[in-house]
Design a protein around this motif. Structure first.
Motif, PDB file in Angstrom:
ATOM      1  N   GLU A 180     -12.156  -3.912  -8.616  1.00 55.75           N
ATOM      2  CA  GLU A 180     -12.724  -2.984  -7.635  1.00 55.75           C
ATOM      3  C   GLU A 180     -11.950  -3.157  -6.323  1.00 55.75           C
ATOM      4  OE1 GLU A 180     -17.223  -2.755  -6.371  1.00 55.75           O
ATOM      5  OE2 GLU A 180     -16.104  -3.986  -4.918  1.00 55.75           O
ATOM      6  N   LEU A 181     -11.620  -2.015  -5.708  1.00 56.50           N
ATOM      7  CA  LEU A 181     -10.892  -2.067  -4.436  1.00 56.50           C
ATOM      8  C   LEU A 181     -11.718  -1.429  -3.333  1.00 56.50           C
ATOM      9  CD1 LEU A 181      -7.345  -0.833  -5.568  1.00 56.50           C
ATOM     10  CD2 LEU A 181      -8.230  -3.172  -5.538  1.00 56.50           C
ATOM     11  N   THR A 182     -11.670  -2.016  -2.153  1.00 49.84           N
ATOM     12  CA  THR A 182     -12.357  -1.430  -1.006  1.00 49.84           C
ATOM     13  C   THR A 182     -11.320  -1.034   0.037  1.00 49.84           C
ATOM     14  OG1 THR A 182     -14.182  -2.934  -1.420  1.00 49.84           O
ATOM     15  CG2 THR A 182     -14.155  -1.829   0.729  1.00 49.84           C
ATOM     16  N   ASN A 183     -11.384   0.232   0.418  1.00 51.41           N
ATOM     17  CA  ASN A 183     -10.491   0.706   1.467  1.00 51.41           C
ATOM     18  C   ASN A 183     -10.918   0.072   2.792  1.00 51.41           C
ATOM     19  OD1 ASN A 183      -9.490   2.271   3.671  1.00 51.41           O
ATOM     20  ND2 ASN A 183      -9.034   3.954   2.245  1.00 51.41           N
ATOM     21  N   THR A 184     -10.050  -0.713   3.398  1.00 51.17           N
ATOM     22  CA  THR A 184     -10.464  -1.467   4.589  1.00 51.17           C
ATOM     23  C   THR A 184     -10.492  -0.608   5.842  1.00 51.17           C
ATOM     24  OG1 THR A 184      -8.185  -2.234   4.821  1.00 51.17           O
ATOM     25  CG2 THR A 184      -9.721  -3.738   3.778  1.00 51.17           C
ATOM     26  N   LEU A 185      -9.983   0.630   5.760  1.00 48.84           N
ATOM     27  CA  LEU A 185     -10.046   1.502   6.934  1.00 48.84           C
ATOM     28  C   LEU A 185     -11.322   2.334   6.948  1.00 48.84           C
ATOM     29  CD1 LEU A 185      -6.330   2.752   7.077  1.00 48.84           C
ATOM     30  CD2 LEU A 185      -7.404   1.002   8.506  1.00 48.84           C
ATOM     31  N   ASN A 186     -11.768   2.770   5.731  1.00 50.88           N
ATOM     32  CA  ASN A 186     -12.970   3.628   5.728  1.00 50.88           C
ATOM     33  C   ASN A 186     -14.084   3.145   4.797  1.00 50.88           C
ATOM     34  OD1 ASN A 186     -12.078   4.274   3.180  1.00 50.88           O
ATOM     35  ND2 ASN A 186     -11.206   6.254   3.771  1.00 50.88           N
ATOM     36  N   GLY A 187     -13.883   1.995   4.156  1.00 50.51           N
ATOM     37  CA  GLY A 187     -14.946   1.430   3.339  1.00 50.51           C
ATOM     38  C   GLY A 187     -15.094   2.051   1.954  1.00 50.51           C
ATOM     39  N   GLU A 188     -14.292   3.032   1.636  1.00 52.19           N
ATOM     40  CA  GLU A 188     -14.374   3.698   0.331  1.00 52.19           C
ATOM     41  C   GLU A 188     -14.050   2.721  -0.809  1.00 52.19           C
ATOM     42  OE1 GLU A 188     -11.850   7.208  -1.071  1.00 52.19           O
ATOM     43  OE2 GLU A 188     -12.659   7.841   0.893  1.00 52.19           O
TER      44      GLU A 188
END
Ligand SMILES: Cc1cc2nc3c(=O)[nH]c(=O)nc-3n(C[C@H](O)[C@H](O)[C@H](O)COP(=O)(O)OP(=O)(O)OC[C@H]3O[C@@H](n4cnc5c(N)ncnc54)[C@H](O)[C@@H]3O)c2cc1C
Ligand code: SF4
Ligand code: SF4
Lengths: 536, 406
Positions: free
Chosen positions: A185-193
């Motif tokens: 699982e990956l979390t976009n660190t700029l927008n939390g997606e």
């Protein structure tokens, strides 16, 4: 929530991870590299930039020394754009044990490291900044390496072979079923997606964060996190790497790097891999030691201090700091912990990243049933820029602006020169300290991976020179308006950018750098009124 | 002035404030020039690794040295620029035009064969048009006129009993070949005040040569001049100049550019008025001056400002009853030696000079004075008004031959 599918997910956009990505791609294994920040967010841009000749390790660990030497020679060949073949020298002072020098000369010879005794008088004439107390000096094949550029070269080469890379994506969970990895699982660190990726294998190349990543798979890796601080001087004090000829210690290496010189380092155990704040006491301690080799060191301007965290692997808990091995460890978690599809590569040095990648991918390929041999030591990372293009660049960017741009941009250089040829306003130097043209900044802003001013900074060196971004930051931001990511939030961009710069300036706030900072405070707080803007 | 500075330390002093850029007269009127900061301290950092680091626009620097004067951090910007220009020329070669314009000494010597003929030819329109098209020498910029006999040919040293001081006068190319009247007026003033003045033949100071990037040629001149000047200093002579650019070059530039030891020359060399002011302060200057009821505009040459000893001529001229000298304070005149003679720079040079024109109009003066020959040429060209060296006014006030046009 999009789902992607690759054979291997590589965690960590440092030297090791990008090296692995390229190696995987060249062997035809589909791979995705995930990095939580910008590329080189971790230690690979917070290091000394020394491409070791092996001299530093020769006495204590000949195996490590030989590895360094071999990789040093390979990188000069495959990544000539990223390596400055400065050469190095090892200098002893009267207080340094002469017996060590003897041992060292012998050990270097045994490891195949070419050394040559230097005439002290000539050396001092060449570099008056060195101490006249030097008793012995030898040359070595040390070099300087640009970490950021090397990482991007790896990624660009890997992309040409079909690999993928995402920055600002953090690995936030590892999926497993029946004792095997099934995805991440990956979390976009700029927008939390949140997104997920299906894969057969995860390679943990998270450097000082390797323990955290292993923990996501429920496993444990013992890392010693060793903070090292570095000082950046405003200009090249010498044109060669200067090492102290004595057993490795703090603040005993000066590395000339493009326009600057880096002195380092310290060695302090920390808990958190994000502990990269340099402290004043470290600066003071380093200057005290550095002064022995360069007595006038206090007169030379320091533009900033910064710190990185060494990922040192500890097979058995106990030993700390410099005594821990600098060699790397490849951990097959299938063998060690019974989890299929997870491999960790930990420890090591920047200099040996390629070798670490080769060994890791050998293991991964075997597990994936791929027996294509490694070719990363033979194939150059970038195609050299043609001399015709260099000449054209010289006319628009001057000397050495054209050369610096060519080194930074590699294959994209032609486009940047053409744009400047067509539009003279694009020739203007936006960053005058590091010679970064409007054309280069414009190109980089549009490359798809540049999300903040700091991203542009790392790719171009904009803001990394003497003024530390006072002028180029707002100048650049003003010109970036035609890029969707930079149309709003100017204040946040500037603030983030400047705070990062000031973080490094604070511990060295005296002399000319203090005056520079006063000027900067005047411009941003008074002229632009940023202090009076409230955070609504 | 200490001469033992570490040039790398100076480069560290730049805080990128851009005050030099804001004050550079060239930057003010054109965007073709990247400016003093970029070519100076910015690129100097790169020169530690790449000695030939230079911006393509470096040739636009006129070497007026305003940048040095305004820098709040003591950075020797223009010396960095000059060296860079030298590297640029070494790399790309100088156009024939610059090689000729830079060697003032050679042109002048050659012209001595028939000065009148040269003067005639130099200002014949069709010739100038060809000169512009072929060599890029601006047709509209008038050349200075060669004197029929040089200063050195005309000057006869006078024997002075019990001199109050002895000086060697370094006239420089401009006075020697174009305005010998300045040297002759100086000789009168010195003799009148009991100062023994000798002359000798020297090389050009080399400033025009440096400005055109011909560093090696200039270095040769410097070596010869330094040796000869030192020999006079040893014999107890003070060195006197009337040209601020020569003064600056002998005193500071040889050291800045070529690392020569010129501490002694710096200490023993004076501008003529600086020397006269010293005499005055010691009570040794004859102050019986007749009234000159006239108004003049005064233009301070950039290089005079750069040497940094104030404006001694104004202080001395103040001793002349009823003389009114109005300091124009308009900055660079724009010619900067051979700079304004270059076709592509002529418009820039003329535009920079508009400040001076405006100041003259505002002051309502109809005649001007300035120390520098090239400034005289430019201001005369821009304003059409007569212009002289201040020493001529002083000679006039003493009732001596002043060589002013009657
Ligand atoms: C002060 C100092 C000086 C040094 N000097 C030298 C030198 O001169 N020569 C030399 O050869 N070596 C030197 N080293 C050692 C060298 O810098 C490191 O060994 C090397 O850079 C480590 O690279 P890496 O790729 O393993 O780790 P890193 O570069 O730290 O890369 C790991 C990356 O993983 C990312 N990451 C972590 N967790 C996650 C997650 N959950 N999801 C996504 N991404 C994640 C991090 O953001 C980071 O970018 C020095 C080290 C220090 C600290
Ligand atoms: S050279 Fe002087 S005036 Fe120019 S930017 Fe640097 S400090 Fe400012
Ligand atoms: S010398 Fe004059 S023209 Fe040249 S950079 Fe300095 S101020 Fe500008």
């Amino acid at each position: 929530m999009a789902t992607e599918k690759v054979q291997v997910v590589v965690v960590g956009g440092g030297a090791t991870g990008t090296g692995i990505l390229r190696d995987l791609a060249m062997r035809g294994i589909s791979a995705l590299l995930v990095e939580q920040g910008d590329l080189a967010h971790g230690t690979s841009s917070r290091f000394h930039g020394l491409l070791h000749s092996g001299g530093r390790y020769a006495v204590k660990d000949q195996e490590a020394a030989k590895e360094c030497l071999e990789e040093n020679m390979i990188l000069r060949r495959i990544a000539s754009d990223c390596v400055e073949p400065t050469g190095g020298l090892f200098a002893a002072l009267p207080e340094d044990d002469p017996a060590y020098a003897e041992k060292w000369v012998k050990a270097c010879a045994e490891s195949g490291i070419k050394t040559e005794e230097l005439n002290i008088k000539e050396l001092l004439k060449k570099y008056p900044v060195l101490s006249p107390r030097i008793t012995k000096a030898y040359s070595t094949p040390d070099a300087a390496v640009d970490g950021f550029r090397l990482l991007w070269s790896n990624v660009n080469s890997a992309r040409r072979y079909g690999a993928k890379m995402v920055t600002y994506h953090k690995l936030s969970a590892v999926y497993r079923a029946n004792g095997a990895i099934t995805g991440v699982e990956l979390t976009n660190t700029l927008n939390g997606e949140i997104t997920s990726v299906e894969c057969q294998m995860v390679i943990n190349a998270a450097g000082a964060w390797a323990g955290e990543v292993a923990a996501m798979a429920g496993l444990e890796i013992h890392m010693i996190k060793d903070k090292g601080t570095l000082l950046a001087f405003n200009h090249r004090l010498t044109n060669q790497v200067v090492n102290r000829l004595r057993p490795p210690g703090d603040a005993d290496i000066f590395v000339p790097h493009g326009t600057i010189t880096l002195l380092g380092t310290t060695s302090i155990a920390v808990e958190d891999p994000n502990s990269t704040k340099p402290s004043e006491i470290e600066v003071e301690n380093m200057l005290n030691i550095g002064r022995e080799t360069m007595p006038n060191i206090d007169n030379y301007r320091i533009i900033r201090a910064f710190a990185g965290v060494r990922p040192l692997y500890q097979a058995n808990k106990g030993a700390g700091g410099r005594a821990v091995t600098r060699n790397f460890a490849l951990i097959d978690h299938e063998q060690k912990d019974g989890l299929k599809g997870l491999v960790s590569i930990v420890g090591g040095k920047f200099t040996t990243y390629r070798l670490m990648a080769e060994k890791t991918v050998d293991l991964a390929a075997k597990k994936l049933g791929n027996n294509t041999p490694c070719r990363t030591a033979e194939e150059p990372l970038t195609q050299p820029v043609t001399s015709e293009m260099l000449e054209r660049g010289k006319k628009v960017f001057g000397v050495p602006g054209y050369k610096k741009a060519a080194e930074r941009l590699g294959d994209a250089y032609g486009k940047v020169v053409e744009k400047a040829e067509q539009d003279p306003s694009m020739r203007r130097m936006f960053c005058e300290c590091e010679l970064v043209s409007a054309s280069e900044i414009d190109y980089v802003a549009k490359d798809g991976d540049s999300k903040t001013l700091s991203d542009i900074r790392r790719k171009t060196r904009m803001g990394m020179g003497t003024c530390q971004g006072i002028f180029c930051s707002y100048r650049t931001l003003g010109a970036l308006g035609n890029n969707p990511q930079f149309t709003v939030g100017h204040r946040e961009f500037i603030t983030e950018f400047l705070q990062n710069r000031w973080r490094g300036i604070r511990p060295v706030l005296w002399g000319q750098q203090l005056r520079e900072t006063q000027l900067s405070t005047g411009i941003f707080c008074s002229l632009f009124g940023m202090e009076r803007m409230n955070d609504e | 002035m200490t001469q033992k500075h570490d040039k790398h330390l100076i480069l560290d002093n730049c805080i990128k404030c851009s005050i030099c850029v804001a004050n550079c007269p060239v930057v003010k009127v054109t965007d073709k020039y990247a400016g003093p900061k970029q070519n100076g301290p910015d690129l100097e950092r790169f020169r530690l690794d790449e000695p030939r680091a230079v911006h393509p626009s470096i040739e636009y620097c006129s070497n007026c040295k305003t940048c040095d004067v305004v820098c709040p951090s003591g950075v020797n910007v223009s010396a960095m620029n000059c060296k860079a220009k030298g590297e640029y020329v070494a790399l790309h070669g100088a156009p024939i035009r610059d090689q000729v314009l830079g060697r003032v000494e050679l042109i002048c010597k050659a012209a001595q064969i028939a000065p009148a003929l040269v003067n005639w030819a130099a200002n014949v329109k069709p010739f100038r048009a060809i000169g512009e098209a072929t060599f890029g020498v601006a047709a509209d910029m008038p050349f200075p006129r060669f004197a029929s006999r040089t200063f050195l040919q005309q000057y006869k040293p006078k024997k002075i009993n019990n001199p109050k001081g002895k000086v060697l006068y370094y006239p420089g190319c401009y006075v020697n070949y174009y305005t010998p009247q300045v040297g002759l007026a100086l000789a009168e003033v010195f003799a009148h005040n009991g100062i023994e003045m000798v002359v000798d033949s020297f090389n050009c100071c080399g400033l025009p040569t440096v400005s055109n990037g011909l560093t090696e040629v200039a270095k040769g001149y410097a070596r010869n001049n330094v040796a000869k000047l030192n020999s006079y200093i040893e014999k107890g002579y003070k060195i006197i100049t009337t040209c601020p650019s020569c003064n600056l070059t002998l005193r500071q530039e040889y050291h800045e550019l070529f690392d020569m030891d010129t501490v002694r020359i710096n200490n023993e060399t004076y501008d003529a008025f600086e020397y006269l002011l010293m005499l005055h302060e010691a009570g040794k200057l004859d102050t019986r001056l007749k009234a000159l009821p006239q108004r003049f505009g005064y233009h301070q040459p950039c290089h005079l400002r750069s040497v940094g000893f104030g404006i001694p001529s104004l202080e001395i001229l103040r001793l002349i009853p009823q003389l009114e000298v109005h300091n124009l304070e308009a900055g660079c005149c724009g010619l900067s030696g051979s700079y304004g003679f270059k076709k592509e720079k002529y418009p820039i040079s003329q535009e920079i000079g508009q400040n001076v024109v405006q100041a003259i109009q505002e002051a309502g003066v109809t005649q001007n004075i300035t120390e520098c020959g090239m400034c005289q040429l430019q201001i005369n060209h821009l304003s059409g008004l007569p212009i002289h060296h201040p020493i001529q006014l002083l000679a006039e006030a003493y009732g001596l031959p002043s060589y002013l046009p009657k």
